[in-house]
Design an enzyme around this catalytic site. Structure first.
Site, PDB file in Angstrom:
ATOM      1  N   ARG A  58       0.831  -1.223   0.000  1.00  0.00           N
ATOM      2  CA  ARG A  58       0.000   0.000   0.000  1.00  0.00           C
ATOM      3  C   ARG A  58       0.858   1.262   0.000  1.00  0.00           C
ATOM      4  O   ARG A  58       0.482   2.268   0.595  1.00  0.00           O
ATOM      5  CB  ARG A  58      -0.946   0.045   1.197  1.00  0.00           C
ATOM      6  CG  ARG A  58      -1.973  -1.038   1.227  1.00  0.00           C
ATOM      7  CD  ARG A  58      -3.241  -0.597   0.501  1.00  0.00           C
ATOM      8  NE  ARG A  58      -4.158  -1.721   0.402  1.00  0.00           N
ATOM      9  CZ  ARG A  58      -5.240  -1.854   1.160  1.00  0.00           C
ATOM     10  NH1 ARG A  58      -5.538  -0.950   2.024  1.00  0.00           N
ATOM     11  NH2 ARG A  58      -5.998  -2.910   1.021  1.00  0.00           N
ATOM     12  N   ARG A  84      -3.746   6.403   0.285  1.00  0.00           N
ATOM     13  CA  ARG A  84      -4.243   7.612   0.943  1.00  0.00           C
ATOM     14  C   ARG A  84      -3.221   8.357   1.782  1.00  0.00           C
ATOM     15  O   ARG A  84      -3.441   9.516   2.128  1.00  0.00           O
ATOM     16  CB  ARG A  84      -5.464   7.264   1.796  1.00  0.00           C
ATOM     17  CG  ARG A  84      -6.717   7.125   0.958  1.00  0.00           C
ATOM     18  CD  ARG A  84      -7.867   6.581   1.757  1.00  0.00           C
ATOM     19  NE  ARG A  84      -7.607   5.208   2.148  1.00  0.00           N
ATOM     20  CZ  ARG A  84      -8.492   4.430   2.772  1.00  0.00           C
ATOM     21  NH1 ARG A  84      -9.660   4.913   3.127  1.00  0.00           N
ATOM     22  NH2 ARG A  84      -8.192   3.186   3.075  1.00  0.00           N
ATOM     23  N   ARG A 139      -7.156  11.145  -7.054  1.00  0.00           N
ATOM     24  CA  ARG A 139      -8.329  10.303  -6.818  1.00  0.00           C
ATOM     25  C   ARG A 139      -9.569  11.100  -6.415  1.00  0.00           C
ATOM     26  O   ARG A 139     -10.671  10.522  -6.304  1.00  0.00           O
ATOM     27  CB  ARG A 139      -8.012   9.281  -5.717  1.00  0.00           C
ATOM     28  CG  ARG A 139      -7.305   7.981  -6.151  1.00  0.00           C
ATOM     29  CD  ARG A 139      -8.228   7.057  -6.916  1.00  0.00           C
ATOM     30  NE  ARG A 139      -9.583   7.091  -6.363  1.00  0.00           N
ATOM     31  CZ  ARG A 139      -9.958   6.510  -5.220  1.00  0.00           C
ATOM     32  NH1 ARG A 139      -9.114   5.793  -4.523  1.00  0.00           N
ATOM     33  NH2 ARG A 139     -11.196   6.620  -4.764  1.00  0.00           N
ATOM     34  N   ASP A 189      -6.561  -3.515  -7.150  1.00  0.00           N
ATOM     35  CA  ASP A 189      -7.112  -4.081  -5.930  1.00  0.00           C
ATOM     36  C   ASP A 189      -7.363  -5.563  -6.186  1.00  0.00           C
ATOM     37  O   ASP A 189      -7.503  -5.981  -7.341  1.00  0.00           O
ATOM     38  CB  ASP A 189      -8.416  -3.377  -5.535  1.00  0.00           C
ATOM     39  CG  ASP A 189      -8.816  -3.765  -4.113  1.00  0.00           C
ATOM     40  OD1 ASP A 189      -8.295  -3.162  -3.163  1.00  0.00           O
ATOM     41  OD2 ASP A 189      -9.615  -4.700  -3.942  1.00  0.00           O
ATOM     42  N   TYR A 238     -14.590 -12.460   0.736  1.00  0.00           N
ATOM     43  CA  TYR A 238     -15.391 -11.314   0.273  1.00  0.00           C
ATOM     44  C   TYR A 238     -16.605 -11.776  -0.527  1.00  0.00           C
ATOM     45  O   TYR A 238     -17.710 -11.248  -0.381  1.00  0.00           O
ATOM     46  CB  TYR A 238     -14.534 -10.364  -0.574  1.00  0.00           C
ATOM     47  CG  TYR A 238     -13.591  -9.519   0.265  1.00  0.00           C
ATOM     48  CD1 TYR A 238     -14.089  -8.524   1.103  1.00  0.00           C
ATOM     49  CD2 TYR A 238     -12.223  -9.711   0.227  1.00  0.00           C
ATOM     50  CE1 TYR A 238     -13.238  -7.753   1.882  1.00  0.00           C
ATOM     51  CE2 TYR A 238     -11.359  -8.947   1.000  1.00  0.00           C
ATOM     52  CZ  TYR A 238     -11.873  -7.970   1.822  1.00  0.00           C
ATOM     53  OH  TYR A 238     -11.038  -7.207   2.599  1.00  0.00           O
TER      54      TYR A 238
HETATM   55  O1  CP3 Z   1       0.304   0.196  -3.147  1.00  0.00           O
HETATM   56  C1  CP3 Z   1      -0.183  -0.963  -3.157  1.00  0.00           C
HETATM   57  O2  CP3 Z   1       0.091  -1.815  -2.275  1.00  0.00           O
HETATM   58  C2  CP3 Z   1      -1.050  -1.391  -4.329  1.00  0.00           C
HETATM   59  C3  CP3 Z   1      -2.410  -1.190  -4.134  1.00  0.00           C
HETATM   60  C4  CP3 Z   1      -3.337  -2.170  -3.429  1.00  0.00           C
HETATM   61  C5  CP3 Z   1      -4.646  -1.772  -3.105  1.00  0.00           C
HETATM   62  N1  CP3 Z   1      -5.322  -2.855  -2.633  1.00  0.00           N
HETATM   63  C6  CP3 Z   1      -5.170  -0.424  -3.309  1.00  0.00           C
HETATM   64  C7  CP3 Z   1      -6.316   0.023  -2.475  1.00  0.00           C
HETATM   65  C8  CP3 Z   1      -3.212  -3.509  -3.077  1.00  0.00           C
HETATM   66  C9  CP3 Z   1      -1.997  -4.406  -3.178  1.00  0.00           C
HETATM   67  C10 CP3 Z   1      -4.474  -3.932  -2.578  1.00  0.00           C
HETATM   68  C11 CP3 Z   1      -4.773  -5.308  -2.167  1.00  0.00           C
HETATM   69  C12 CP3 Z   1      -5.901  -5.540  -1.252  1.00  0.00           C
HETATM   70  N2  CP3 Z   1      -7.181  -5.028  -1.330  1.00  0.00           N
HETATM   71  C13 CP3 Z   1      -5.868  -6.479  -0.209  1.00  0.00           C
HETATM   72  C14 CP3 Z   1      -4.688  -7.326   0.145  1.00  0.00           C
HETATM   73  C15 CP3 Z   1      -3.629  -6.539   0.837  1.00  0.00           C
HETATM   74  C16 CP3 Z   1      -3.952  -6.197   2.259  1.00  0.00           C
HETATM   75  O3  CP3 Z   1      -3.948  -5.003   2.564  1.00  0.00           O
HETATM   76  O4  CP3 Z   1      -4.107  -7.135   3.058  1.00  0.00           O
HETATM   77  C17 CP3 Z   1      -7.135  -6.476   0.402  1.00  0.00           C
HETATM   78  C18 CP3 Z   1      -7.553  -7.299   1.590  1.00  0.00           C
HETATM   79  C19 CP3 Z   1      -7.958  -5.560  -0.319  1.00  0.00           C
HETATM   80  C20 CP3 Z   1      -9.390  -5.239  -0.085  1.00  0.00           C
HETATM   81  C21 CP3 Z   1      -9.543  -3.784   0.194  1.00  0.00           C
HETATM   82  N3  CP3 Z   1      -9.553  -2.817  -0.788  1.00  0.00           N
HETATM   83  C22 CP3 Z   1      -9.606  -3.124   1.453  1.00  0.00           C
HETATM   84  C23 CP3 Z   1      -9.612  -3.814   2.790  1.00  0.00           C
HETATM   85  C24 CP3 Z   1      -9.655  -1.745   1.203  1.00  0.00           C
HETATM   86  C25 CP3 Z   1      -9.647  -0.597   2.206  1.00  0.00           C
HETATM   87  C26 CP3 Z   1     -11.009  -0.027   2.435  1.00  0.00           C
HETATM   88  C27 CP3 Z   1     -10.893   1.324   3.130  1.00  0.00           C
HETATM   89  O5  CP3 Z   1     -11.313   2.309   2.525  1.00  0.00           O
HETATM   90  O6  CP3 Z   1     -10.379   1.360   4.258  1.00  0.00           O
HETATM   91  C28 CP3 Z   1      -9.623  -1.576  -0.196  1.00  0.00           C
HETATM   92  C29 CP3 Z   1      -9.618  -0.298  -0.921  1.00  0.00           C
HETATM   93  C30 CP3 Z   1      -8.275   0.109  -1.425  1.00  0.00           C
HETATM   94  N4  CP3 Z   1      -7.438  -0.688  -2.149  1.00  0.00           N
HETATM   95  C31 CP3 Z   1      -7.686   1.384  -1.273  1.00  0.00           C
HETATM   96  C32 CP3 Z   1      -6.458   1.336  -1.941  1.00  0.00           C
HETATM   97  C33 CP3 Z   1      -5.473   2.454  -2.118  1.00  0.00           C
HETATM   98  C34 CP3 Z   1      -8.311   2.580  -0.559  1.00  0.00           C
HETATM   99  C35 CP3 Z   1      -9.349   3.144  -1.450  1.00  0.00           C
HETATM  100  C36 CP3 Z   1      -9.288   4.658  -1.542  1.00  0.00           C
HETATM  101  O7  CP3 Z   1      -8.195   5.244  -1.616  1.00  0.00           O
HETATM  102  O8  CP3 Z   1     -10.372   5.253  -1.582  1.00  0.00           O
END
Ligand code: CP3
Length: 341
Positions: A24, A28, A37, A73, A148
């Site tokens: 990540r 954010r 974004r 994602d 999910y």
């Molecule tokens: O920089 C990186 O690592 C690449 C981007 C990345 C994202 N999601 C972007 C994202 C990666 C590798 C993921 C994988 C992901 N998504 C996982 C596995 C990794 C982990 O963290 O365990 C999981 C479980 C998800 C599912 C998911 N998607 C979650 C739990 C969330 C967060 C929800 C929240 O708003 O708190 C997301 C959304 C997400 N994926 C965001 C990002 C940058 C945030 C969305 C935003 O910016 O509005």
């Protein structure tokens, strides 16, 4: 092409400095991410070539990390084949019609290259722009994605997921088999378009006992990793709370096992064995502490990592949204300057 410290460490070699990237790292915590974004929903941004390239590059420019992870994602390939889902800010992936019956499996068709054309175009553009810095492709592992799909959204106890696992093993294995196929196809496309390593995220596998993992999950994660075995790129396998599963996750077919902050890397290496590298594992909350504390804790991680054949420095899970980017920048410099001998 000069040797990449990240790829060297993945292969169990000792590069001139300890390589570092952050799960990540794009997201954010970066003001430049929030700016691009601001008007675009999360999933839409994942399918826009220009935004995937820009957001992936942001942490590389800012931190000089040793690898980029492509911005996407884990639910993106499911969205690409038409599963009705969204990523809800502050919540995570939400699935409109949770999958709980055999009839619904038809929704999980194979992933075709055209489904993700804008994404593979981004991978190609990134590989050009990144030059010597490798791009990591990724996918969600079958268990985490199944959770999910079955729950319909994030879950603390994975109650419905485990209920299906225990009560209908045939449907369970059919579902995870479908997800594994799609994940393997997505990873293969990313590598064919230029990704030089892959990471399989099984974020929620820590909810399982070793026996459950081996019976219900490991064969499917192994199938995903096997799908890219012939492509010759290092395969990283990561989960959270997986201290009891580290050996089994390596045996699923990983070259590198990602470790969260709960198990020191030397202890992790004893569980994983001497033939695989490790990635991790500074607690993501440590970077909120004073710099001296961050450095002292990071030094411990690097020292413990010397027990493994190769070590890629990372956090034990993703960067928290309110992390100070300057703290991560200082951490990258510290890791790069720390003696490797
Ligand atoms: O920089 C990186 O690592 C690449 C981007 C990345 C994202 N999601 C972007 C994202 C990666 C590798 C993921 C994988 C992901 N998504 C996982 C596995 C990794 C982990 O963290 O365990 C999981 C479980 C998800 C599912 C998911 N998607 C979650 C739990 C969330 C967060 C929800 C929240 O708003 O708190 C997301 C959304 C997400 N994926 C965001 C990002 C940058 C945030 C969305 C935003 O910016 O509005």
């Amino acid at each position: 092409m000069p040797a990449s410290p990240f790829l060297q460490a993945c292969r169990g070699e000792r590069p001139a400095h300890t390589p570092v990237w952050f799960m990540r790292q794009a997201g954010r915590s970066l003001p430049e991410y929030r700016a691009v974004r601001a008007e675009v929903p999360m999933l839409e941004s994942c399918f826009r070539t220009d935004l995937v390239v820009e957001i992936t590059m942001q942490p590389v420019r800012r931190y000089g990390v040793d690898a980029a992870i492509f911005f996407s994602d884990i639910v993106v390939p499911l969205k690409a084949i038409g599963v009705d889902l969204d990523i809800v800010p502050g919540t995570g992936p939400v699935v409109a019609e949770p999958i709980r019956s055999a009839e619904q499996l038809t929704a999980l068709r194979d992933l075709e290259p055209d489904d993700v054309g804008t994404i593979t175009a981004a991978v190609e553009a990134l590989v050009d722009e990144l030059g010597d810095t490798p791009l990591i492709g990724f996918a969600g592992a079958p268990f985490t994605l199944a959770s999910y799909l079955i729950e319909g959204g994030p879950s603390r106890d994975h109650r419905r997921t485990k209920q299906l696992m225990y009560s209908d093993p045939d449907l369970w294995h059919a579902l995870l088999g479908r997800i594994a196929r799609i994940g393997g196809q997505f990873l293969r496309l990313q590598v064919q378009h230029g990704a030089r390593a892959i990471q399989l995220f099984d974020s929620w596998a820590g909810a399982l006992s070793l026996e459950e993992y081996q019976t219900f999950v490991q064969p499917h994660s192994a199938a995903v990793l096997a799908e890219v075995a012939d492509l010759g790129v290092p395969r990283i396998h990561f989960g959270v709370g997986t201290g009891e599963l580290l050996g089994a996750m390596g045996e699923a077919g990983a070259d590198v096992v990602g470790v969260d902050w709960r198990v020191p890397l030397d202890a992790a290496t004893r569980r994983i064995g001497p033939e695989r590298a490790v990635q991790g594992n500074l607690d993501p909350t440590v970077v909120f502490a004073p710099t001296e504390v961050v450095h002292e804790r990071a030094a411990r991680v690097i020292e413990a990592g010397k027990a493994a054949p190769g070590h890629i420095f990372n956090l034990g899970h993703g960067v928290l949204p309110d992390t100070d980017p300057d703290a991560l920048a200082r951490l990258v410099d510290f890791v790069h300057e720390y003696p490797v001998g």
